[in-house]
Design a protein around this motif. Sequence first.
Motif, mmCIF file in Angstrom:
data_model
loop_
_atom_site.group_PDB
_atom_site.id
_atom_site.type_symbol
_atom_site.label_atom_id
_atom_site.label_comp_id
_atom_site.label_asym_id
_atom_site.label_seq_id
_atom_site.Cartn_x
_atom_site.Cartn_y
_atom_site.Cartn_z
ATOM 1 N N GLN A 2 0.827 -1.204 0.000
ATOM 2 C CA GLN A 2 0.000 0.000 0.000
ATOM 3 C C GLN A 2 0.865 1.261 0.000
ATOM 4 O OE1 GLN A 2 -2.955 0.007 3.034
ATOM 5 N NE2 GLN A 2 -4.054 1.693 2.160
ATOM 6 N N LYS A 3 2.013 1.239 0.670
ATOM 7 C CA LYS A 3 2.881 2.412 0.708
ATOM 8 C C LYS A 3 3.474 2.721 -0.662
ATOM 9 C CE LYS A 3 4.066 1.964 5.541
ATOM 10 N NZ LYS A 3 5.119 1.798 6.534
ATOM 11 N N PRO A 7 2.572 9.180 -2.854
ATOM 12 C CA PRO A 7 3.249 10.026 -3.851
ATOM 13 C C PRO A 7 4.734 9.732 -4.071
ATOM 14 C CG PRO A 7 1.712 11.337 -2.634
ATOM 15 C CD PRO A 7 1.699 9.966 -1.999
ATOM 16 N N ARG A 8 5.455 9.257 -3.102
ATOM 17 C CA ARG A 8 6.871 8.943 -3.327
ATOM 18 C C ARG A 8 7.104 7.440 -3.516
ATOM 19 N NH1 ARG A 8 8.011 13.293 0.720
ATOM 20 N NH2 ARG A 8 8.671 15.026 -0.566
ATOM 21 N N GLY A 9 6.016 6.675 -3.597
ATOM 22 C CA GLY A 9 6.138 5.228 -3.755
ATOM 23 C C GLY A 9 6.574 4.838 -5.163
ATOM 24 N N SER A 10 7.122 3.655 -5.270
ATOM 25 C CA SER A 10 7.682 3.217 -6.558
ATOM 26 C C SER A 10 6.600 2.963 -7.616
ATOM 27 C CB SER A 10 8.517 1.953 -6.358
ATOM 28 O OG SER A 10 7.717 0.907 -5.858
ATOM 29 N N LEU A 11 5.391 2.601 -7.210
ATOM 30 C CA LEU A 11 4.341 2.315 -8.196
ATOM 31 C C LEU A 11 3.457 3.524 -8.497
ATOM 32 C CD1 LEU A 11 3.316 -1.213 -6.908
ATOM 33 C CD2 LEU A 11 4.686 -0.677 -8.918
ATOM 34 N N PRO A 21 -4.157 8.045 -6.690
ATOM 35 C CA PRO A 21 -4.985 8.122 -5.483
ATOM 36 C C PRO A 21 -5.387 9.564 -5.175
ATOM 37 C CG PRO A 21 -3.095 6.708 -5.108
ATOM 38 C CD PRO A 21 -2.892 7.359 -6.438
ATOM 39 N N ARG A 22 -6.648 9.754 -4.796
ATOM 40 C CA ARG A 22 -7.104 11.091 -4.400
ATOM 41 C C ARG A 22 -8.132 10.950 -3.284
ATOM 42 N NH1 ARG A 22 -9.447 10.596 -9.526
ATOM 43 N NH2 ARG A 22 -11.693 10.414 -9.395
ATOM 44 N N THR A 89 -6.466 2.697 -0.231
ATOM 45 C CA THR A 89 -5.295 2.874 -1.091
ATOM 46 C C THR A 89 -5.518 3.964 -2.128
ATOM 47 O OG1 THR A 89 -4.717 0.543 -0.832
ATOM 48 C CG2 THR A 89 -3.703 1.708 -2.668
ATOM 49 N N PHE A 90 -6.686 3.996 -2.785
ATOM 50 C CA PHE A 90 -6.888 4.883 -3.928
ATOM 51 C C PHE A 90 -7.916 5.977 -3.715
ATOM 52 C CE2 PHE A 90 -5.275 0.922 -5.708
ATOM 53 C CZ PHE A 90 -4.178 1.411 -6.391
ATOM 54 N N GLY A 91 -8.689 5.927 -2.650
ATOM 55 C CA GLY A 91 -9.692 6.961 -2.395
ATOM 56 C C GLY A 91 -10.701 7.050 -3.522
#
Length: 128
Positions: A2-3, A7-11, A21-22, A89-91
């Motif tokens: 999930q991390k 915004p700074r995650g690899s995926l 995600p918002r 995860t994605f809102g």
Amino acid sequence: AQKEYRPRGSLYWELDQEKLPRFGSKSSPLQSLVLVSMLNTAYQAHFEAPRYLQSLSDHSIDRFKAVTATGFLTAAVVGLSIMGLGFLTFGGAASSLILNSYAASDSLATAARLAILCSIVGSFPMMF
């Protein structure tokens, strides 16, 4: 994993702009009707119920009710868990088919897609 979608995650950067995600976005309550429609399809009375009743070792109505209730409860818990984790995860960007929200390179999402494929291919003959 999930991390990885923060915004700074690899995926995060592998997602299309509309899939990012918002949270905190406003939406119409009518959009929840999509969920109601999906739940209706998922929990329709099955035309094979009489055959399933006869296949129980103790094919009494009470036993059938217990088995059916356990199955529906288990399916509901699994479904609600997946919906909740997908939303966390994605809102508001969560797709109605949550696996479509995940990046193509996400190995766990790919494994889940393959598991669904095996489930559909494996269960289809049992239904007919």
